[in-house]
Write an enzyme that holds these catalytic residues in place. Structure first.
Site, PDB file in Angstrom:
ATOM      1  CB  SER A  17      29.998 -21.308 -42.256  1.00 10.02           C
ATOM      2  OG  SER A  17      28.902 -21.494 -41.612  1.00 10.02           O
ATOM      3  NE  ARG A  41      24.250 -15.522 -32.860  1.00  6.23           N
ATOM      4  CZ  ARG A  41      24.853 -15.242 -33.793  1.00  6.23           C
ATOM      5  NH1 ARG A  41      24.716 -15.642 -34.924  1.00  6.23           N
ATOM      6  NH2 ARG A  41      26.359 -14.888 -33.716  1.00  6.23           N
ATOM      7  CG  ASP A  81      31.643 -27.905 -37.707  1.00  6.16           C
ATOM      8  OD1 ASP A  81      30.307 -27.729 -37.065  1.00  6.16           O
ATOM      9  OD2 ASP A  81      31.591 -27.285 -38.603  1.00  6.16           O
ATOM     10  CG  HIS A 107      30.213 -24.094 -37.836  1.00  8.63           C
ATOM     11  ND1 HIS A 107      30.553 -24.736 -38.918  1.00  8.63           N
ATOM     12  CD2 HIS A 107      29.643 -22.723 -38.231  1.00  8.63           C
ATOM     13  CE1 HIS A 107      30.108 -24.186 -39.931  1.00  8.63           C
ATOM     14  NE2 HIS A 107      29.717 -22.922 -39.478  1.00  8.63           N
TER      15      HIS A 107
END
Length: 534
Positions: free
Chosen positions: A241, A316, A478, A515
């Site tokens: 990432s 979030r 992803d 991801h």
């Protein structure tokens, strides 16, 4: 329709008399006047803990309403948390930490790419394995956006780390062979210098006086740690990432210091889709009134400030949508509701909604809001293209002249900061161009999804990696860093002359975790990494 309207009007008119049976069905009927008739309130969803609306609630009583007002337990929970913070006399700011770690302190100033300066800084770090005699077996493990240095448990901190199953004897990062180092990046809040740290110039929290960062700034700080450990050359630079971006940046910044590179679910430059997603996260956080332009930390004048937990929770939740995949969620949640026997709610109702709500609630006070803003912006600014690197070098050269003066003053000069560190809005806002049609788009040079030929600017920018063995991994499910971005890295390296590129793409038959696959797939991700390092 006419009869229906007549019925509604008739039902709406109050009757002069109402039949009331005070003792039950066997008691004689008594005619009794009624002032106003009201339907009973249906308890569609759980109200607040007292079962009533708060005294200052904006909801008006539903007297005479056709339907009762819905309750909002999700908002009640947010308001309750804010009230809890407000009641604390010692201040609500949590101590952002992941436990015991080593700390490297640099008393030397760090000039940042956008002109800011850290007069001194700390780097939180942890390590596993043993550094060999010639210090040639070190692997620098770079973290994602919100991770700490605690990638694996230690004696002083036995809590499992974020890559616990990937680090250890005979595991992908084999500690019987390698000395594995992981840091919390500068800008973070788990022990490294970031916005929540105190500026040595005035003893106050940096807050949004903290300078803008880049991925390269983070790597330069990590190299200072390597210098302290007398590690001149890494066996490998490994990251996933945001860590995948750092691993590439490390190789480009100092190709003579990096033996090999592993970039998993990363990119060589941030693309509009991921920039847009991070933008929305920052916006919902910054519009939280408790963010207070970044100055929400308790201080001597106000020890009772409330952190922007509501904005952090929403940010979030948006991020979590990008971390996992549609296929996984289809299997895991489907269209199931938490309680199908109850009427639908505007608060979390479907299982996927309750999952996102829990993810946001769990994390909203585990990470500093300003760190999220600064680090996510650094991700947006990432670009290994030659033109971008050239502009950065030029800007650093110009700003180097300011460093002596700024440090001698030992304070922040507002005018100088505005000239060197600040990012501003463009003078002319974006306007849709009428000539942007399908033909124009089809002729665009920025179409990495359909073209295997990377832009020449990127090839030139990564030319220094021509002789560095590289592992590039992507995941088809992803959506945050789509697999075509990893193909772009691999294609770019090959066009730059690198003949030691291993490119692996996991299809949905291999991984449905999106991801977050790099955190979960020990067999495929870990197995490929282990073979590459060996």
């Amino acid at each position: 329709m006419a009869s229906a309207r007549s019925f509604i009007r008739a039902a709406a008119r109050p009757s002069p008399l109402s039949v009331h049976r005070p003792g039950g069905p066997n008691v004689p009927l008594i005619a009794r006047p009624v002032v106003q008739q009201r339907m009973p309130v249906r308890r569609l969803h759980r109200e607040n803990s007292k079962g009533t609306q708060p005294a200052d609630s904006p909801i008006k009583p539903d007297i005479g309403s056709s339907n009762p007002a819905l309750s909002f337990p999700c908002l009640d929970a947010v308001e309750s948390r804010s009230a809890t913070f407000s009641a604390r006399s010692s201040g609500p700011e949590p101590s952002y930490t992941s436990g015991e770690h080593e700390t490297f302190h640099s008393s030397e100033p760090l000039l940042l790419d956008w002109g800011g300066i850290l007069p001194e800084f700390d780097i939180a770090w942890e390590a596993w394995g043993t550094l060999n005699a010639d210090r040639s077996n070190a692997i620098l493990l770079h973290t994602g956006l919100s991770a700490s240095s605690h990638a694996h448990s230690t004696v002083s901190n036995p809590k499992p780390g974020w890559w616990e199953k990937f680090i250890g004897p005979d595991l992908p990062l084999d500690t019987s062979k390698y000395f594995v180092i992981c840091t919390n990046v500068i800008g973070g809040c788990y022990g490294s210098t970031g916005p929540s740290s105190k500026d040595p110039a005035n003893g106050q929290r940096y807050a949004t006086r903290f300078p803008i960062l880049t991925m390269e700034d983070m790597v330069r700080a990590q190299f200072k740690l390597l210098d302290h450990l007398k590690i001149q050359r890494l066996y490998a630079s490994v990251g996933s990432s945001m860590g995948g971006m750092q691993s590439l940046a490390a190789g480009v910044l100092a190709p003579d210091r990096v033996g090999r590179i592993a970039s998993i679910s990363g990119c060589a430059r941030s693309h509009p889709y991921s920039i847009a997603l991070r933008h929305t996260q920052r916006q919902v956080l910054m519009v939280d009134p408790n963010w207070a332009r970044g100055f929400y930390y308790p201080d001597d004048t106000n020890t009772n400030r409330v952190p922007p937990h509501a904005g952090m929770k929403l940010a979030r939740e948006i991020a979590t949508v990008t971390y996992r995949s549609g296929p996984e969620w289809e299997q895991r949640f489907g269209r199931r509701r938490a309680d199908p026997r109850r009427p639908p709610a505007l608060c979390p109702d479907f299982l996927i909604e309750t999952y996102l709500d829990h993810a946001g609630e769990k994390w909203c006070l585990e990470y500093d809001a300003n760190s999220l803003l600064y680090i996510s912006k650094a991700m947006d600014l990432f670009d290994l293209g030659a033109a971008h690197q050239s502009m950065t070098r030029e800007r650093r050269g110009e700003n180097m002249a300011h460093i002596v003066e700024k440090l001698a003053q030992h304070k922040r000069d507002a005018d100088m900061d505005d000239a060197t560190c600040s990012l501003t809005l463009p003078e002319i806002p974006y306007e849709e161009q009428p000539e942007t049609d399908q033909q124009t788009l089809s002729q665009s040079q920025e179409r990495p999804r359909t073209s295997s030929v990377p832009p020449e600017d990127l090839v030139k920018g990564m030319a220094d990696l021509a002789s560095t063995p590289a592992l590039v991994m992507g995941v088809a499910s992803d959506i945050l860093f789509p697999a075509w971005q990893q193909r772009e890295i691999a294609d770019t390296l090959r066009r730059a002359g690198n003949r030691s590129v291993t490119h692996i793409e996991l299809g949905e038959d291999k991984s449905l975790f999106g991801h977050d696959t790099f955190l979960l797939d020990l067999e495929n991700v870990g197995g490929a990494l282990k073979r590459f390092l060996a």
